[in-house]
Design an enzyme around this catalytic site. Sequence first.
Site, mmCIF file in Angstrom:
data_model
loop_
_atom_site.group_PDB
_atom_site.id
_atom_site.type_symbol
_atom_site.label_atom_id
_atom_site.label_comp_id
_atom_site.label_asym_id
_atom_site.label_seq_id
_atom_site.Cartn_x
_atom_site.Cartn_y
_atom_site.Cartn_z
ATOM 1 N N GLY A 129 7.154 20.621 10.498
ATOM 2 C CA GLY A 129 6.323 19.724 9.697
ATOM 3 C C GLY A 129 5.728 20.416 8.493
ATOM 4 N N GLY A 158 1.433 18.719 3.408
ATOM 5 C CA GLY A 158 0.233 18.730 4.226
ATOM 6 C C GLY A 158 -0.164 20.099 4.728
ATOM 7 N N ILE A 159 -0.790 20.110 5.909
ATOM 8 C CA ILE A 159 -1.302 21.343 6.496
ATOM 9 C C ILE A 159 -0.173 22.312 6.806
ATOM 10 C CG2 ILE A 159 -2.527 22.297 8.491
ATOM 11 C CD1 ILE A 159 -4.110 19.631 8.581
ATOM 12 N N GLY A 160 0.968 21.794 7.253
ATOM 13 C CA GLY A 160 2.089 22.665 7.574
ATOM 14 C C GLY A 160 2.578 23.445 6.376
ATOM 15 N N TYR A 201 -3.099 8.731 20.095
ATOM 16 C CA TYR A 201 -2.976 9.928 19.267
ATOM 17 C C TYR A 201 -3.871 11.034 19.826
ATOM 18 C CZ TYR A 201 -3.094 13.045 15.221
ATOM 19 O OH TYR A 201 -3.013 14.128 14.402
#
Length: 302
Positions: free
Chosen positions: A15, A19-21, A170
């Site tokens: 991922g 984003g964060i990845g 989630y």
Amino acid sequence: MTPSDTAGKLVLVTGSTGGIGMETARGLARRGASVVLVGRELSRARQAAREIKESAGHDRVDALAADITCLDALRRLASEVADRHDTLDVLINNVGVNPPVRTLTADGVETMFAAHVLAPFTLTHLLLPLLRRAGGARVINLTGGIPGGPIERDNLQGERRYLGWTFSHYNHTKTMTMAMTLRLARELEGSAVTANVIYPGHGHTPMNKATPIGAFPLLYRPIAPLVLKIVAPLLLSDLSKPARSSIYAASSAEMKGVTGVYVDDKCRRKPLPDSALDPANQEAVWDLCVRLSGRTPGQRAG
């Protein structure tokens, strides 16, 4: 943390095309690591690799594509990594998904359980030969959302309920990530491979931007538009901040040999919730992963 913490090490981040990845991969590449990016689309992964190479100042950034919710795709990914590399020093299972309604993957697995629990379990086992050869390798699984609630052993794949007034599958799967990681750490004892779970905090990520209001529990829906449209863009746009805990767990000398711990968004070790510590919950999640992944029951990771 110094560049020597990860200099010459190989890190794989799922991922990581945004984003964060992506910020995690960028931060580790800047610290001297060789990085393998994994995204659903190869074109996006290659574009992310180009950006990271430029900011890191070296070319040791590779790009691969895989839908990590698909078991066959995970097997192909692991085979491709093994064809290119003899060892793997760090595996960061970063992928997060949040569909508003219950969906199943091509394997018939509930999508969030597949992404957040089954994929880290399966990919770790598939890549374990490379991790073991590295000597002191680290597996890092990301939780997220608001984890820590009860683990419903009769509802592991959202069969009985998916959303409620306060319940979110989630958050449920992210708590299961904790339980699975603890069980994994115990399974890996004696292998010189550690397994820890980290909390990145909140960020204005592509996943969050695409999350519809219907994905929130009923109680939170009135304030969700305010958070998504105003608060998040203003306060949570710097994604290097939620990437800090992953980078810390992957590179810090303080985490050498440390296993089975929970690291928060400020890189502090925190107590795990009772639901994740419960051995019955750990076994229920682990046994489901064993069955769904096709592993032999009782087969040890180490």
